[in-house]
Design a protein around this motif. Sequence first.
Motif, PDB file in Angstrom:
ATOM      1  N   PRO A   6       0.805  -1.240   0.000  1.00  0.00           N
ATOM      2  CA  PRO A   6       0.000   0.000   0.000  1.00  0.00           C
ATOM      3  C   PRO A   6       0.824   1.269   0.000  1.00  0.00           C
ATOM      4  O   PRO A   6       0.334   2.321  -0.394  1.00  0.00           O
ATOM      5  CB  PRO A   6      -0.832  -0.118   1.287  1.00  0.00           C
ATOM      6  CG  PRO A   6      -0.119  -1.129   2.128  1.00  0.00           C
ATOM      7  CD  PRO A   6       0.526  -2.076   1.182  1.00  0.00           C
ATOM      8  N   PHE A   7       2.094   1.194   0.427  1.00  0.00           N
ATOM      9  CA  PHE A   7       2.949   2.385   0.448  1.00  0.00           C
ATOM     10  C   PHE A   7       3.822   2.497  -0.791  1.00  0.00           C
ATOM     11  O   PHE A   7       4.605   3.429  -0.917  1.00  0.00           O
ATOM     12  CB  PHE A   7       3.853   2.355   1.695  1.00  0.00           C
ATOM     13  CG  PHE A   7       4.593   1.054   1.865  1.00  0.00           C
ATOM     14  CD1 PHE A   7       5.749   0.788   1.155  1.00  0.00           C
ATOM     15  CD2 PHE A   7       4.105   0.082   2.718  1.00  0.00           C
ATOM     16  CE1 PHE A   7       6.415  -0.418   1.292  1.00  0.00           C
ATOM     17  CE2 PHE A   7       4.772  -1.133   2.878  1.00  0.00           C
ATOM     18  CZ  PHE A   7       5.931  -1.381   2.160  1.00  0.00           C
ATOM     19  N   SER A   8       3.706   1.564  -1.730  1.00  0.00           N
ATOM     20  CA  SER A   8       4.637   1.491  -2.861  1.00  0.00           C
ATOM     21  C   SER A   8       4.220   2.412  -4.006  1.00  0.00           C
ATOM     22  O   SER A   8       3.067   2.838  -4.093  1.00  0.00           O
ATOM     23  CB  SER A   8       4.722   0.048  -3.364  1.00  0.00           C
ATOM     24  OG  SER A   8       3.460  -0.383  -3.839  1.00  0.00           O
ATOM     25  N   PRO A   9       5.138   2.712  -4.941  1.00  0.00           N
ATOM     26  CA  PRO A   9       4.882   3.718  -5.983  1.00  0.00           C
ATOM     27  C   PRO A   9       4.321   3.143  -7.281  1.00  0.00           C
ATOM     28  O   PRO A   9       4.783   3.501  -8.362  1.00  0.00           O
ATOM     29  CB  PRO A   9       6.280   4.294  -6.218  1.00  0.00           C
ATOM     30  CG  PRO A   9       7.181   3.116  -6.055  1.00  0.00           C
ATOM     31  CD  PRO A   9       6.571   2.300  -4.948  1.00  0.00           C
TER      32      PRO A   9
ATOM     33  N   ARG B 165      -3.250  11.116  -3.652  1.00  0.00           N
ATOM     34  CA  ARG B 165      -2.094  10.406  -3.127  1.00  0.00           C
ATOM     35  C   ARG B 165      -0.837  11.231  -3.387  1.00  0.00           C
ATOM     36  O   ARG B 165      -0.650  11.777  -4.478  1.00  0.00           O
ATOM     37  CB  ARG B 165      -1.977   9.034  -3.791  1.00  0.00           C
ATOM     38  CG  ARG B 165      -0.908   8.206  -3.102  1.00  0.00           C
ATOM     39  CD  ARG B 165      -0.840   6.782  -3.521  1.00  0.00           C
ATOM     40  NE  ARG B 165       0.332   6.203  -2.853  1.00  0.00           N
ATOM     41  CZ  ARG B 165       0.865   5.055  -3.168  1.00  0.00           C
ATOM     42  NH1 ARG B 165       0.355   4.314  -4.117  1.00  0.00           N
ATOM     43  NH2 ARG B 165       1.929   4.607  -2.511  1.00  0.00           N
ATOM     44  N   SER B 166       0.061  11.286  -2.379  1.00  0.00           N
ATOM     45  CA  SER B 166       1.228  12.153  -2.521  1.00  0.00           C
ATOM     46  C   SER B 166       2.505  11.571  -1.941  1.00  0.00           C
ATOM     47  O   SER B 166       3.529  12.250  -1.890  1.00  0.00           O
ATOM     48  CB  SER B 166       0.957  13.510  -1.851  1.00  0.00           C
ATOM     49  OG  SER B 166       0.656  13.318  -0.468  1.00  0.00           O
ATOM     50  N   SER B 167       2.471  10.302  -1.497  1.00  0.00           N
ATOM     51  CA  SER B 167       3.672   9.716  -0.903  1.00  0.00           C
ATOM     52  C   SER B 167       3.832   8.274  -1.357  1.00  0.00           C
ATOM     53  O   SER B 167       2.857   7.589  -1.678  1.00  0.00           O
ATOM     54  CB  SER B 167       3.588   9.751   0.630  1.00  0.00           C
ATOM     55  OG  SER B 167       2.534   8.919   1.087  1.00  0.00           O
TER      56      SER B 167
ATOM     57  N   PRO C  43      -2.081   5.080   2.171  1.00  0.00           N
ATOM     58  CA  PRO C  43      -1.075   6.042   2.625  1.00  0.00           C
ATOM     59  C   PRO C  43      -1.667   7.027   3.636  1.00  0.00           C
ATOM     60  O   PRO C  43      -2.876   7.292   3.644  1.00  0.00           O
ATOM     61  CB  PRO C  43      -0.658   6.741   1.333  1.00  0.00           C
ATOM     62  CG  PRO C  43      -0.970   5.756   0.249  1.00  0.00           C
ATOM     63  CD  PRO C  43      -2.200   5.048   0.707  1.00  0.00           C
ATOM     64  N   VAL C  44      -0.816   7.583   4.474  1.00  0.00           N
ATOM     65  CA  VAL C  44      -1.286   8.377   5.621  1.00  0.00           C
ATOM     66  C   VAL C  44      -2.035   9.645   5.211  1.00  0.00           C
ATOM     67  O   VAL C  44      -2.803  10.193   6.017  1.00  0.00           O
ATOM     68  CB  VAL C  44      -0.101   8.743   6.541  1.00  0.00           C
ATOM     69  CG1 VAL C  44       0.456   7.516   7.212  1.00  0.00           C
ATOM     70  CG2 VAL C  44       0.995   9.483   5.763  1.00  0.00           C
ATOM     71  N   GLU C  45      -1.844  10.132   3.988  1.00  0.00           N
ATOM     72  CA  GLU C  45      -2.544  11.354   3.593  1.00  0.00           C
ATOM     73  C   GLU C  45      -4.067  11.180   3.556  1.00  0.00           C
ATOM     74  O   GLU C  45      -4.817  12.170   3.552  1.00  0.00           O
ATOM     75  CB  GLU C  45      -2.043  11.877   2.230  1.00  0.00           C
ATOM     76  CG  GLU C  45      -1.993  10.855   1.133  1.00  0.00           C
ATOM     77  CD  GLU C  45      -0.620  10.208   0.976  1.00  0.00           C
ATOM     78  OE1 GLU C  45      -0.211   9.969  -0.178  1.00  0.00           O
ATOM     79  OE2 GLU C  45       0.030   9.950   2.007  1.00  0.00           O
TER      80      GLU C  45
ATOM     81  N   LEU D 139       6.814  -2.070   9.542  1.00  0.00           N
ATOM     82  CA  LEU D 139       8.259  -1.872   9.672  1.00  0.00           C
ATOM     83  C   LEU D 139       8.564  -0.382   9.570  1.00  0.00           C
ATOM     84  O   LEU D 139       8.092   0.394  10.389  1.00  0.00           O
ATOM     85  CB  LEU D 139       9.004  -2.717   8.652  1.00  0.00           C
ATOM     86  CG  LEU D 139       8.742  -4.238   8.772  1.00  0.00           C
ATOM     87  CD1 LEU D 139       9.526  -5.004   7.724  1.00  0.00           C
ATOM     88  CD2 LEU D 139       9.032  -4.748  10.167  1.00  0.00           C
ATOM     89  N   GLY D 140       9.293   0.053   8.550  1.00  0.00           N
ATOM     90  CA  GLY D 140       9.659   1.460   8.465  1.00  0.00           C
ATOM     91  C   GLY D 140       8.613   2.344   7.818  1.00  0.00           C
ATOM     92  O   GLY D 140       8.784   3.564   7.747  1.00  0.00           O
ATOM     93  N   ALA D 141       7.535   1.766   7.320  1.00  0.00           N
ATOM     94  CA  ALA D 141       6.468   2.537   6.681  1.00  0.00           C
ATOM     95  C   ALA D 141       5.253   2.599   7.613  1.00  0.00           C
ATOM     96  O   ALA D 141       5.124   1.818   8.549  1.00  0.00           O
ATOM     97  CB  ALA D 141       6.081   1.898   5.349  1.00  0.00           C
ATOM     98  N   THR D 142       4.350   3.536   7.339  1.00  0.00           N
ATOM     99  CA  THR D 142       3.122   3.668   8.114  1.00  0.00           C
ATOM    100  C   THR D 142       1.946   3.789   7.150  1.00  0.00           C
ATOM    101  O   THR D 142       2.028   4.520   6.152  1.00  0.00           O
ATOM    102  CB  THR D 142       3.160   4.900   9.035  1.00  0.00           C
ATOM    103  OG1 THR D 142       4.278   4.776   9.915  1.00  0.00           O
ATOM    104  CG2 THR D 142       1.889   5.000   9.864  1.00  0.00           C
ATOM    105  N   VAL D 143       0.853   3.074   7.446  1.00  0.00           N
ATOM    106  CA  VAL D 143      -0.358   3.145   6.629  1.00  0.00           C
ATOM    107  C   VAL D 143      -1.559   3.363   7.536  1.00  0.00           C
ATOM    108  O   VAL D 143      -1.485   3.173   8.754  1.00  0.00           O
ATOM    109  CB  VAL D 143      -0.553   1.856   5.796  1.00  0.00           C
ATOM    110  CG1 VAL D 143       0.582   1.665   4.807  1.00  0.00           C
ATOM    111  CG2 VAL D 143      -0.699   0.629   6.700  1.00  0.00           C
TER     112      VAL D 143
END
Length: 783
Positions: free
Chosen positions: A254-257, A268-270, A343-345, A359-363
């Motif tokens: 979910p955090f991938s580009p 979406r912006s991150s 993504p958090v936005e 891990l190092g990402a946040t959703v």
Amino acid sequence: MAKTQNWLGKPDAQFHGAKCEISSNVPRAELAAKQPGDLWKVLIFVLACLFAPQLIEGSVSATSQTPLDARSVSVVIDDRSPGLEVFAANELCRYLGKLFNIQVKPTTVVPSSATFVFLVGNPATNSTLREATKGEGFPKLGDQGIAFRRIRLKRLPAVVIGGGSPEATLWAVYELVRRWGVRYLLHGDILPGNQRFYLPGSDFVIEPKLQIRQWRVINDFAMGPASWGMADYRPVIDQLAKLKFNRLLIVLPPFSPYQDYQVDGIKRSSAAIFFGYHFPITDQMVGRQLFGSGKEFWNPDLPPDASYRQFEAAGERLVHSLIAYGHQRGMQSILALTPTQFPVEFAPLLPTGIKVPILGATVISPGPKTEIDDANLAKLAGAVIQSAVNTYPEADGIDVGVPEFREWTDEYQRAWKALDAHHNIERDHSLESIVNAARHRSGYPGGSERALNEVKGDIASLYFYDRLFSGFKVLQGTKRPKIIVCYEGLAEELFPILGRILPPGSEALHEIDYTPSRIVHRQGVLKGVSKGKIPSVLIYTLNDDNIGPVPQLTTDSLSTLTRLLVRDGWSGFSTRYWNIGDQDTNVAYLSRASWDTDATPTGVTKDQLEAVCGQGCVVPMLNALQEVQRVTIDLEWNGLGFAFPVPGMMMRNWKPRPFPIAYTRAHLGYERALEEVRQAQKAVGGRGKSNYLDYWEGRLEFATGYLAAANDVNHAARAEAAGDQGETLLQAREAIDTSRAAIAAFARVARDQSDRGAIAMLDEYVCRPLEAKAKSLQNGARR
């Protein structure tokens, strides 16, 4: 020395040991040049093929005096052959050249000079083949069935090589080439030694035992395929096609580009890869020579310093390329999504949601109090699904999953009632029985509490997806309204009800547990699938991130599971892995066992080892691989989290406690395996020194060194607890030296982007923290 039979069925010793040369995608070694032959000997060979096929026992072979050449062999396709069949014919020609020095190109007519003909395709795609098989008939095949049959084309000996579909025709060619002695590894082919042209000993018609043979790509960790660009993917996908894999599972975290969307004015912006972790390249790092001029280890097809828009656009190009290349090799592509994580936005749209660290990402994910019919949650999930389908309409399916750790648990009773009202599930399976079964799930990481949360969260997810696809018809109006939908990761207690709930045409991808031996321990779960209703696929872990970058092998456990899948009516498997360099025996076994229930791990491994480095290496390497399997199973049960590739992976051992006995057993096991590999090196006398055996030697040197360094760290922690500053610093420095030597051994044999990613990660999470700790200890001693 392996032997073939000549055309009269007599022993022929011209098939020498395999060349121990691991090729790149296109093998480079040219074989011995053909020798000229007399016409009358060619005619004898042709007549023998025509009128004495009963004499052919092991194979059909031209004698060394009468080789076939480009003028006498014809590979025939049709001017309307599908692209995959044209590629299959070209592959057949390429291997005829590499193996027998028969240089030929596909034609659409049989040349007058031909004395032997290969007909590639099936009656629907090749008119010459259709005409030739009118009398004898073409075998009845399913769409994945493959066939090799000797026939006569007028007065010429001919071979039909084809399948029930264009991709099956490609597999048929690769199966013929395998029977010619070529062995397919993930990093290239192993070619047999010089040999004369021959055909396999008998015709074959084969249907797969497992219909879905899926390979996972992209994913997340730097030591896995998340770091691969297309230059890394292409040669591996080429090899997977030869091994008859037929699907790519393209995992899009979910955090991938890899997809862009907006909901209610929020865009979406991150985006991030590697869970948002970073791996700097420095002059002092171990393996510096592997990384070129970059400042950071990164996916070569993605821009490292770019805006979100540029980052996402490059990600889309990579996924489009993956899908296209998979199709060119006969492989479907399924996009794996987690539609309930964002993504958090998008947090303002889900006030009852929670921030979940991955891990190092946040959703953002639904929280325990998020209502199952929350309108904004449906909008967000719909946007994830629709953007994937509309961005990649060429994909063959989507996979909708649930979070690894369930938070959406309070709504399960409401969800169950709604599902029962729609699908009448309570008649056969009560909610109480399902919850009770989860409460008593045994031998599961996290115990009964985690199992209960999984069931409760997945009941909520099942209702949510049922409402999204069947109620809201989220796919209607997209570019692919009838795309395959696969449901991934649902709790095992829900298997029996999926056939009632999931729409027709759906599939299910199940994990059950992290590792194969743990699934074998609870193999009764495999009987719970809805046979014949929902095609079910089991996730096969080849190496587990919880154990880390040390060598792992799971062949025997996978063998047990494969037999059970066939017995219990499963449709196939889907691989889960990070580094691929250790996986040749696993993948070779899966390739064979998916078609042949008589295939055994030992038989397949012996065959592969003999092809790679000769008979002399077989016994010691079998011993070595068996040791690695024993270590793997021990760590699967007693070492999950041992070298999980995140910050703190080595420093977690800095604790004043006894060093875990499982780690000591692993160290001893890897040492025994390393000694066996060195015995294999001696047995082959340098043959294979620079490839297969050397790779295993370097990997096992790394494993023994990593465990030794972990032990040093543990000793340092205990010395620190005892107040012995000098011993603490001594052990810390010993850990640094040992770990750097271990990583250097790995770097010496690194050969792909996963290996480079593992080394960059080890520098960041092992060497640098140890060096910082030693510096701190030294500064403290000075004070």
